[in-house]
Scaffold this motif. Sequence first.
Motif, PDB file in Angstrom:
ATOM      1  N   TYR A  51     -12.302  -3.760  12.738  1.00  0.00           N
ATOM      2  CA  TYR A  51     -11.620  -2.866  11.802  1.00  0.00           C
ATOM      3  C   TYR A  51     -11.051  -3.637  10.619  1.00  0.00           C
ATOM      4  O   TYR A  51     -11.157  -3.199   9.471  1.00  0.00           O
ATOM      5  CB  TYR A  51     -10.502  -2.114  12.525  1.00  0.00           C
ATOM      6  N   GLN A  52     -10.455  -4.804  10.897  1.00  0.00           N
ATOM      7  CA  GLN A  52      -9.893  -5.568   9.790  1.00  0.00           C
ATOM      8  C   GLN A  52     -10.994  -6.106   8.879  1.00  0.00           C
ATOM      9  O   GLN A  52     -10.864  -6.079   7.656  1.00  0.00           O
ATOM     10  CB  GLN A  52      -9.027  -6.722  10.286  1.00  0.00           C
ATOM     11  N   GLU A  53     -12.083  -6.585   9.476  1.00  0.00           N
ATOM     12  CA  GLU A  53     -13.176  -7.140   8.675  1.00  0.00           C
ATOM     13  C   GLU A  53     -13.849  -6.056   7.832  1.00  0.00           C
ATOM     14  O   GLU A  53     -14.101  -6.239   6.640  1.00  0.00           O
ATOM     15  CB  GLU A  53     -14.182  -7.846   9.591  1.00  0.00           C
ATOM     16  N   THR A  54     -14.123  -4.898   8.423  1.00  0.00           N
ATOM     17  CA  THR A  54     -14.749  -3.825   7.647  1.00  0.00           C
ATOM     18  C   THR A  54     -13.787  -3.279   6.595  1.00  0.00           C
ATOM     19  O   THR A  54     -14.222  -2.786   5.550  1.00  0.00           O
ATOM     20  CB  THR A  54     -15.207  -2.672   8.562  1.00  0.00           C
ATOM     21  N   GLY A  55     -12.472  -3.389   6.868  1.00  0.00           N
ATOM     22  CA  GLY A  55     -11.488  -2.898   5.910  1.00  0.00           C
ATOM     23  C   GLY A  55     -11.441  -3.684   4.616  1.00  0.00           C
ATOM     24  O   GLY A  55     -10.764  -3.275   3.662  1.00  0.00           O
ATOM     25  N   ARG A  56     -12.145  -4.813   4.548  1.00  0.00           N
ATOM     26  CA  ARG A  56     -12.206  -5.568   3.299  1.00  0.00           C
ATOM     27  C   ARG A  56     -13.146  -4.921   2.290  1.00  0.00           C
ATOM     28  O   ARG A  56     -13.201  -5.343   1.136  1.00  0.00           O
ATOM     29  CB  ARG A  56     -12.620  -7.011   3.606  1.00  0.00           C
ATOM     30  N   ALA A  57     -13.873  -3.922   2.724  1.00  0.00           N
ATOM     31  CA  ALA A  57     -14.751  -3.179   1.810  1.00  0.00           C
ATOM     32  C   ALA A  57     -14.005  -1.981   1.234  1.00  0.00           C
ATOM     33  O   ALA A  57     -13.167  -1.375   1.904  1.00  0.00           O
ATOM     34  CB  ALA A  57     -15.995  -2.697   2.554  1.00  0.00           C
ATOM     35  N   GLY A  58     -14.291  -1.678  -0.020  1.00  0.00           N
ATOM     36  CA  GLY A  58     -13.809  -0.447  -0.622  1.00  0.00           C
ATOM     37  C   GLY A  58     -12.316  -0.322  -0.764  1.00  0.00           C
ATOM     38  O   GLY A  58     -11.762   0.774  -0.651  1.00  0.00           O
ATOM     39  N   ARG A  59     -11.636  -1.433  -1.050  1.00  0.00           N
ATOM     40  CA  ARG A  59     -10.180  -1.349  -1.223  1.00  0.00           C
ATOM     41  C   ARG A  59      -9.787  -0.546  -2.455  1.00  0.00           C
ATOM     42  O   ARG A  59      -8.637  -0.120  -2.595  1.00  0.00           O
ATOM     43  CB  ARG A  59      -9.583  -2.763  -1.329  1.00  0.00           C
TER      44      ARG A  59
END
Length: 613
Positions: A313-321
Amino acid sequence: MDTPTEVLHRVFGYDSFRPGQQEIIDHVVDGGDALVLMPTGGGKSLCYQIPALVRPGVGVVVSPLIALMQDQVDALRALGVRAGFLNSTQDFDERQLVEAEFLAGELDLLYLAPERLRVEATTRLLTKGEISMFAIDEAHCVSQWGHDFRPDYLALSELSERWPQVPRIALTATATPATHAEISSRLGLDQARHFVAGFDRPNIHYRITAKSDPKRQLLDFLRTEHQGDSGIVYCLSRSSVEKIAAYLADNGIAAVPYHAGLDARTRAAHQARFLREDGLIVVATIAFGMGIDKPDVRFVAHLDLPKSVEGYYQETGRAGRDGQPATAWMAYGLQDVVQHRRMALEGDEAHRRRQVLHLDAMLALCETVGCRRVMLLDYFGQKGAEPCGNCDTCQTPPESWDGTIAAQKVLSTVLRLKRERGQKFGVGQVVDILLGKTTAKVLQHGHDSLTVFGVGTDLGNAEWHGVVRQLLAQGLLAVESDHGTLVLTDASADVLRGQREVPLRRDPVRPASRASRSSGASGASGAKGQPVAELPAEAAAAFERLRAWRGAVAKEQGVPAYVIFHDATLREIATLSPSSLAELSRVNGVGENKLAKYGEQVLEVLQATAEDS
C-alpha cells in the motif's frame, strides 16, 4: 498571528483545506497531541507545517528521510518558509549555521533525523530554543509489527518527558489496527486525539496479472499505457533491479537502478534525476521511495510479490499524489509464493508468525475474486466499502471454479512421492508427473510407474502451476525452507478425504491494453473508468510551454520541477489563462511568495503562447 486558513492561502496558495486537515491543524495549534493516519497524497505535511507557522517558536520535524531533507527544505523555502535541517550529510560549518539560525529564532521548521535526537548535543541545542511542536513523520517506523521498523524511533517516546508542554503530532500513511495501537503505545500517545482518515486512493487503478514473461509484460505495460511517464518498478533483489533497468534501457526506455548495493553517490544521483526529470523510471528495491514527494508518478509496478499489504500500500501510494489517474500494476506467480513461503520460515518464532500473517494477507489480496480496493480498505480497518469499479477484478471479474479434484491430484502426487519413494520434489517435477511427461528426471526416479502419472492431462502446464500457487496460498501445501520442495500440511488431509472443497480462481483473459494514460495534456482514464477532460488546444499549448519554462527554471535552481509548481497548478493556469497578477493569485498552488517570484514570468509565457496561436 495569522490563522491557519490565512497561512494556507498566503503561503501555500490554497483557498480551502482537504477533508480532515483543518480539524487536525486546529487541535495541534491549540496545543493538543495528535496521532494521524492519512493516505499518501492526502496532505499530511500541511498538518504539521501550518501549526509550526502559526504557533510561536520552531517546529521540529523528526523524519528518517535523510536523502530527501534537502529537497523538502528547498520546497518550503520556495514558499517563503524559513526551513533548515540537521543530519549526517552536513559538514561542521553547515550544521553550525543551522544551529545559529535555530537559536536566533530565524527558522520556522527544523528537520532532524531520529538518530540526531539520541546525540546529547542535539537535545542541549533544542532546550536552548523555543519549540512550537514536534512532528514525528513516518510514525509506522516505530512499530515492530509494521513493515519498516527503525530502532532509533523507539527513543522518541522521551520527547514528552523532556518537553511535556510541547504538542506532538505523529503521522503515517500505513497502519493496520495492530500497527496503529503499537504506534500509540510506543510514542506515549494513548491520551492524544487520534485522527483516522479514509485510506482510499480512488485515482489509483489496482491491477495484478499472472506472471508469465515478466520483463516482456512490463515492457508491454509501459509502451501501451505509460509511454513517457515517470514511474517506479519494484524488484525483490539487487540483481533483478540491475537486469530490469538494463533491459528497459536497451529497449529505449529511460530507466536507472536504485538499491543498497550501489555507492551513496550513485544512489543520490539516480534519486535526484528521478525527482528532477520528466519521464524517468527508477527500478528499485524497497530501499527507494519512502517520502518521495514527486506528485506526477503515473505508475508503480511490482515484478515480485511485496512482503506485506502495508508495504504494498505504501509503495503503490507513491503513484498519483497529484490526484490524477495512476496505475498500481503487479505481475505475480507461483515462484513468488514459493520464495516468500520459504522466507517466512526464517528467524525466531515471533518473527515467523508475523511473516506468515503478512504473507497470508498479501496472497489473499492477489487471489481474491472480489474488489481489490475493498480488501485493501478492510485490511486497514475501513469496513463496508462498496466495489470501486476501478480495479482489475471489478472491470474484468475472474471466475471461480471447483478445484477440489485438481487439488486432490496434486496432493496425492506429493503424498505418493513421500510414502512410496521417500522423496520430496519441487513444483516442476510434480507437474511433469501429472502431465505424464517422460523426462529424464521422471525416468531416472521411476516416477512413470506411480499411479498418479499422467492423471492431469485435463489441464495444461500453466494451469497446473496456477493450481499449485493457489494451494500454497490457501495453506493446503507448504514449502520446505532448505530446497523449496513441496510437503503436505495438516489441512491437506481433509481435501484428500473429500471433506473439504477447494474453490480456485481462474485468471481472466485480459482485453487489449487500454490506450496510454499520459500525464501530459492528453486525456486519461480516471476513477471508475471515467475520462479526465482534455485540455482545449490553446490551453494544451500553454500547458506545454509552462512545463518547458518550469523545467528550465528548476534546472537553473537545481531543484525538482514540482518545487516551482505542480502539474495541477500549471493545468489550471493554462485553462484559466490569467492576464494579471491578481487573477494569477487566485489559482490553487500560487501563494504569495511564488506569485512575487514567478508571476511575471508566467504571464509572459501565456502572452507568448497567445501571440503564437
